[in-house]
Structure formats: structure tokens, C-alpha cells
Design a protein around this motif. Sequence first.
Motif, PDB file in Angstrom:
ATOM      1  N   ALA A 183     -53.908 -66.380 -58.765  1.00 24.73           N
ATOM      2  CA  ALA A 183     -53.062 -65.068 -58.681  1.00 24.73           C
ATOM      3  C   ALA A 183     -53.586 -63.587 -58.886  1.00 24.73           C
ATOM      4  CB  ALA A 183     -51.720 -65.592 -58.782  1.00 24.73           C
TER       5      ALA A 183
ATOM      6  N   PHE B 203     -50.680 -69.052 -55.910  1.00 19.39           N
ATOM      7  CA  PHE B 203     -49.648 -69.431 -55.262  1.00 19.39           C
ATOM      8  C   PHE B 203     -49.555 -68.820 -53.751  1.00 19.39           C
ATOM      9  CE2 PHE B 203     -45.870 -68.134 -58.357  1.00 19.39           C
ATOM     10  CZ  PHE B 203     -47.013 -68.102 -59.591  1.00 19.39           C
TER      11      PHE B 203
ATOM     12  N   ASP C  73     -48.880 -65.236 -52.760  1.00 18.18           N
ATOM     13  CA  ASP C  73     -49.675 -64.290 -52.588  1.00 18.18           C
ATOM     14  C   ASP C  73     -51.117 -64.914 -51.949  1.00 18.18           C
ATOM     15  OD1 ASP C  73     -47.985 -64.838 -54.868  1.00 18.18           O
ATOM     16  OD2 ASP C  73     -50.108 -63.927 -56.217  1.00 18.18           O
TER      17      ASP C  73
ATOM     18  N   TRP D  27     -45.814 -52.208 -56.149  1.00 17.01           N
ATOM     19  CA  TRP D  27     -46.357 -53.562 -55.927  1.00 17.01           C
ATOM     20  C   TRP D  27     -47.417 -53.281 -54.877  1.00 17.01           C
ATOM     21  CZ3 TRP D  27     -45.792 -58.586 -58.153  1.00 17.01           C
ATOM     22  CH2 TRP D  27     -44.708 -58.618 -59.059  1.00 17.01           C
TER      23      TRP D  27
ATOM     24  N   GLU E  60     -51.324 -55.285 -60.584  1.00 16.12           N
ATOM     25  CA  GLU E  60     -50.327 -56.261 -60.069  1.00 16.12           C
ATOM     26  C   GLU E  60     -49.156 -55.498 -59.745  1.00 16.12           C
ATOM     27  OE1 GLU E  60     -48.542 -58.719 -63.011  1.00 16.12           O
ATOM     28  OE2 GLU E  60     -47.357 -60.263 -61.213  1.00 16.12           O
TER      29      GLU E  60
ATOM     30  N   GLN F 120     -55.500 -58.029 -60.229  1.00 18.61           N
ATOM     31  CA  GLN F 120     -54.508 -59.340 -58.938  1.00 18.61           C
ATOM     32  C   GLN F 120     -54.979 -59.515 -57.997  1.00 18.61           C
ATOM     33  OE1 GLN F 120     -51.719 -60.321 -60.704  1.00 18.61           O
ATOM     34  NE2 GLN F 120     -50.476 -61.526 -59.123  1.00 18.61           N
TER      35      GLN F 120
HETATM   36  C1  GLC Z   1     -45.150 -62.976 -60.112  1.00 15.37           C
HETATM   37  C2  GLC Z   1     -44.396 -62.626 -59.017  1.00 15.37           C
HETATM   38  C3  GLC Z   1     -44.405 -63.771 -58.442  1.00 15.37           C
HETATM   39  C4  GLC Z   1     -45.954 -63.549 -57.655  1.00 15.37           C
HETATM   40  C5  GLC Z   1     -46.925 -64.620 -59.275  1.00 15.37           C
HETATM   41  C6  GLC Z   1     -48.432 -65.036 -59.120  1.00 15.37           C
HETATM   42  O1  GLC Z   1     -44.492 -64.849 -60.676  1.00 15.37           O
HETATM   43  O2  GLC Z   1     -43.122 -62.431 -59.160  1.00 15.37           O
HETATM   44  O3  GLC Z   1     -43.674 -62.618 -56.937  1.00 15.37           O
HETATM   45  O4  GLC Z   1     -45.826 -65.076 -56.703  1.00 15.37           O
HETATM   46  O5  GLC Z   1     -46.233 -63.835 -60.018  1.00 15.37           O
HETATM   47  O6  GLC Z   1     -49.279 -63.764 -58.846  1.00 15.37           O
END
Ligand code: GLC
Length: 558
Positions: free
Chosen positions: A116, A132, A135, A459, A497, A515
Motif C-alpha cells: 500500500a 490491499f 489498492d 485523494w 495518500e 502511497q
Molecule cells: C486506508 C484506506 C483504505 C486503503 C488502505 C491502504 O485504510 O482507508 O481505503 O485501502 O488505507 O492504502
Amino acid sequence: MECVREYQLRNVSSHCSISEMDDYDLSKLLDKPDKPRLNIERQRSFDERSLSELSIGLSRALDAYETAYSPGRSALDTPVSSARNSFEPHPMVADAWEALRRSLVFFRDQPVGTIAAYDHASEEVLNYDQVFVRDFVPSALAFLMNGEPEIVKNFLLKTLQLQGWEKRIDRFKLGEGAMPASFKVLHDPDRKTDTIVADFGESAIGRVAPVDSGFWWIILLRAYTKSTGDLSLAETPECQKGMRLILSLCLSEGFDTFPTLLCADGCSMIDRRMGIYGYPIEIQALFFMALRCALVMLRHDTEGKEFIERIVKRLHALSFHMRSYFWLDFQQLNDIYRYKTEEYSHTAVNKFNVIPDSILDWVFDFMPTRGGYFIGNVSPARMDMRWFALGNCVAILSCLATAEQAAAIMDLIEARWDELVGEMPMKICYPAIESHEWRIVTGCDPKNTRWSYHNGGSWPVLLWLLTAACIKTGRIQIARRAIDLAESLLLKDSWPEYYDGKLGRYIGKQARKFQTWSIAGYLVAKMMLEDPSHLGMISLEEDKQMKPLIKRSSSWTC
Ligand code: GLC
């Protein structure tokens, strides 16, 4: 420890037989019969305005085709996408590719995803060192667009394996089809072994299962199929079963009176309490898109057919419900404002008994005369009129929005640029909730204070969705403007991020740097604009059988 991947020449002559992929062929428009066929996706939804831009982009891509696809190239070199450029690529592109590759995660020497965030400066790693599912989507699209499908295939197969695990929270067993929010590869250098730990919600803050993961998985499987022309992955019994398991979770019968999917708070990108419980637009749009993607990938065998029938019925009901009850424009707002309450029986106009007094003041100023959007949530006596970017963009890409609604959403973005885009594309939701409402709705969440993080934060990852929606609706200028904003800050700020503030001017209070999805989102946006034929990976054509509703307000007809 990057493993060397042989550059794979895309199978340029193969065509997906998936029926909805058979749109008209843009290569004909280019009048270059002797050129090799690029993996050209064809989009019927481009209107005339964008067609000329499209053919310029495509002919550039065709011109650079031979140089980019020279034998012996390695995917670790310059990205294909910038090599394809006949003009100078933005200097940020090379940095972004480097940063994206640094985030690769390997399992037994195979790349299986991207972490992430690669932020060593941050004291708190939390779970940002995990892959994720949501992500990874922009990373996957970047790799697919760059002609590197292997990592995407590995990811799809790895997560499919994880789906097969038994999942428990305390003594409660989760549904078989649940996909993880994230997973982590543990390397044991002594034993030279790699193992995986996954989180299906049992470690997540709030212990909520990620409803979006399964939908993104299906959407990505289609993107892979569409981009490579390789139908064999989606057709394996394993992938077919994986899809059916996800679908079983969301198509099961229960006490529902609506075709939308009932969710807990924090079950998607917004993974903390933010008052999105109920029927959040993000999940409904992803649900719709995943259903449509599954529809074209499911085999017509006995088990597949049963699901196909259920999907068709659900899509029909879902599109009607969303287009009727989630849509808000000037006319509709005025109608709701004048609603009578306490109506009973089938003749009720105000079906959910929404009390007009519950409409918050900001909506009346925010709503332009021209434009509209799908609101955040609709349930009995509750209309959450906040704007959510992801859900609205996915609604455009999946054609949950009719062509008129899609145009109206873009009109709204243009008309409310400062509010929705500001200085960094783009706001996750609008407006922020504050004071008493913030206390009640978020449970006093210090990470989600007004205009920060999920509560009205900006974002950069959303840039790719905005760009895709712009290309689909032929509003290229909006995408250019947004990309310019991102380019002025992202590299300099080390790919945060999220940003905070009403205009998104400040790097987020607790934002990670580097990020990955901010980086990948930028690359995807750039590559799509450069070669709009990439849009087909993530966009669906209108289904002619799903008739749009009778027009009922001015912004639908603009
Ligand atoms: C935070 C965000 C989520 C994302 C995660 C990893 O928890 O809210 O949407 O997937 O970070 O970046």
C-alpha cells in the motif's frame, strides 16, 4: 530482489470473444490498413467530440508501435507507455514507474502485488506494508496498460487461493466467497520460505469485511481478459468457482425489499465509521459493475446459467432502483423539498418517507441548475445527499448512469470544481461533516476530522477514475485540468495518500508518502489519456436491453 520478467509481446491478433467486447472497430477510422493491429479496444460511447482526439492518440500509439515492441525489451526498462509517446513524456512518469516497481511484493520469486505504501519515514507502518485488493487495482491497470499482465494474473490467482481459506472472527465463520481486504508475504530468510497472512476483516480496524474486494476482483479479472485477449484464465474452473462464490454472497435471498446491497459502515475504501452504512453508492456501483463483468465471463454450463439468470434479474431491478431513487438533480431536489410525508400504499410518491426538513442546507446551494449525481445512500427516511466520487465515477464506467446522467455528473464536476476538485483531484466525498454531526456519525474519530482523510479529504488515487469517466463522456479537458493539478504537486510532495483542507491544499495530517495507488493512479490516468483505447479495460458499453428511464428533468436532456 526483483525477478526478471521476460517482456511479453501482447497477443495483438487475438480478440476476446466476450460478446459485449464486439463494438465497432476504431482502427478503421484510422485508415492505416498496413499497420499491425494494436490491442485496440473499441468504444462506442465516445461521442464525436472525443473521436478526433481519440484518433490522434491512437495514431501516435501506432506510429510508435514498432519501436516500442522491439524484441529483447525487458519490462524493467523504460515503460512501454512512455516509449510509445511521440512527444516527451512528463518527467514524473519515469519516477512514478520506479516508485511503482519498488512497491512490488514477491511470493516465491513471483510478483503477486504491490504494497500500500513504501514509506520508511513513517513511524507507524500499521498495515500499509500489505497488499490491499482495492489498492492493487490501479497498479494492475498500469501493468496491463504497459503490457505486463503476469503480475495481474499472479495476483488474481493468489487472492483466489486466499478466498478458499476458512475465515473466522472469534467464533463466527464468514461466508465462503469473502475476499481479503489485504494480505502480506512473510519471508523467512533462514528457512528460505515465503508464507502469506491475509486479513478478511478480522484484523481490520472496526472488524468489517471488505465488501468491495470481491467486486474489484471480478472487475480486474475482466480487465485482464479484455487487455490480454486471454480467455483461458477466466474460464478455469477455479476462477468460475471464485466468481460464483462472490456472487452467492450478494445474490442470496433474504429480507431485502430493495435490490441494493445492505452493508455495514466502513466496508469499502472508506474503511472507518463515516455514516455510510446502509446502501452506500460506492458498493452499489461496484456491485452493478461486477455483476455486468461476471455476466460476460461466466460459462453457460449448468451452474453458470443459474447465476446468469439471477444476475440479469438483479441488474434490471438494481439499475431501475438506482436511477430512480439515488439520482439527484435540481428538479429532483425541488420535488423532494415539496414531498408530502406519511403516505401509505402503492400510490405513495415519497416512498421512503423522507422528511423534507432532513435535507441539509448545503445541498440547496451546491446543486447547480445543470448537473446531477447519485447521492450517497437511500434507505427508509434517510437520504444521504453527500457526493461520493468513486461511486459516481464507477456508475459512469459501468453504465449504471444513463448517458444523460453521466453527462450531468460531469457537468456537476465542472460547475462545482472548487468544491469537488479544488487544488488536488479529488475529494473522496463532499461536504465534510463537522461538530455535533461529526461526533455522532464518526464516533468522534480523530482521523476523520472535517476536510481530512475520508471526511472530505482529497485523494490523488481518484484521478484515474475521474480521467476514465472524462474519456468515457468525451470531457477530455476536465481530465487534462485535473492531471495538470496533480502534476504540479504529487512528485514534489512524495506521492501522498491524501490531502486535507477545503481545497485540498495541505498534505494530509496522517497521510503516508509514496502511497502506491497515488502513484499508479497517476500513471493509469496518463496512459489512458495518451491512448484512450485503454479505457475499454475498465469501462462497459451500455446494455441496450436495460432501457433508461423516461426523462424527468432538465439536466437529463442537456
Ligand atoms: C486506508 C484506506 C483504505 C486503503 C488502505 C491502504 O485504510 O482507508 O481505503 O485501502 O488505507 O492504502
